[in-house]
Design an enzyme around this catalytic site. Structure first.
Site, short mmCIF file in Angstrom:
data_model
loop_
_atom_site.label_atom_id
_atom_site.label_comp_id
_atom_site.label_asym_id
_atom_site.label_seq_id
_atom_site.Cartn_x
_atom_site.Cartn_y
_atom_site.Cartn_z
NE ARG A 180 17.39 -6.96 43.85
CZ ARG A 180 17.99 -8.08 44.23
NH1 ARG A 180 19.31 -8.13 44.34
NH2 ARG A 180 17.29 -9.17 44.47
CD GLU A 192 23.36 -14.02 47.14
OE1 GLU A 192 23.71 -12.83 47.07
OE2 GLU A 192 22.34 -14.45 46.56
NE ARG A 201 18.69 -11.39 41.62
CZ ARG A 201 18.70 -12.55 40.96
NH1 ARG A 201 18.72 -12.55 39.65
NH2 ARG A 201 18.69 -13.68 41.61
#
Length: 195
Positions: A124, A80, A72
């Protein structure tokens, strides 16, 4: 000759050799084979990782020594395209496509931020993502209007990213011209659902 002088002489020699090579490349005096060798050396360095998947505009998956890690990107948030129970947002597909084209089949260098955590709440890895030519993917996304500065958490480049976002907004680049942008109560920016 003393050890210190020998080290200084070797360092100076390396600098001169490096500068000489750089000048010959810039002047075009180096043949294509040497340029290819230089490119290979730059892209096969330790610390460069192959992108296995482009998840969306601000998230990629890389091969880290045989294991796939989700990365990330620090300090950027793109609209999104993959979040469960969330519609695809305006400029989300464009941001994802921009990241994919920007990185292409090149390897990336990852760097942690000393002010940020190592992983987010989803597990992440949080990293800055650099291209082999030294450009920072997060900066490219923000400068070109494909993402927002994600300033909800501390990180070293926070002020730079926010300034870049304001410049993109003022220039009406990318999502700033194409979408309805609103700021949520927590400070995050969102775009309207894609039509």
């Amino acid at each position: 000759m003393s050890y210190r002088r020998r080290r200084l002489l070797i360092g100076l020699l390396l600098v001169v050799m490096s500068l000489t090579y750089s000048i010959t490349v810039q002047q075009g005096w180096v043949k294509d084979d040497a340029k290819k060798a230089l490119h290979t050396a730059q892209t096969s360095q330790p610390g460069l990782y192959t992108v296995k998947q482009f998840v969306d505009g601000d998230t990629i998956a890389v091969d880290m020594n045989g294991s796939v890690e989700i990365i990330r990107m620090i300090g950027v948030d793109t609209p999104e395209t993959q979040r469960p129970n969330t519609p695809i947002q305006c400029f989300g597909p464009q941001a994802a496509d921009f990241t994919k084209k920007l990185i292409g089949d090149s390897k990336v260098r990852l760097q942690a931020d000393p002010l940020n955590t190592n992983r987010d709440r989803y597990g992440r890895l949080l990293r800055y993502v650099y291209l082999s030519d030294g450009r920072l993917v997060e900066t490219e996304l923000i400068n070109n209007g494909y993402g927002f500065a994600y300033i909800l958490f501390p990180f070293e480049k926070k002020d730079d990213f926010y300034t870049a976002m304001l410049a993109a907004q003022n220039a009406k680049k990318g999502l700033w011209a194409a979408c309805q942008v609103h700021q949520e109560a927590n400070g995050a920016y969102q775009t309207n659902p894609a039509s």
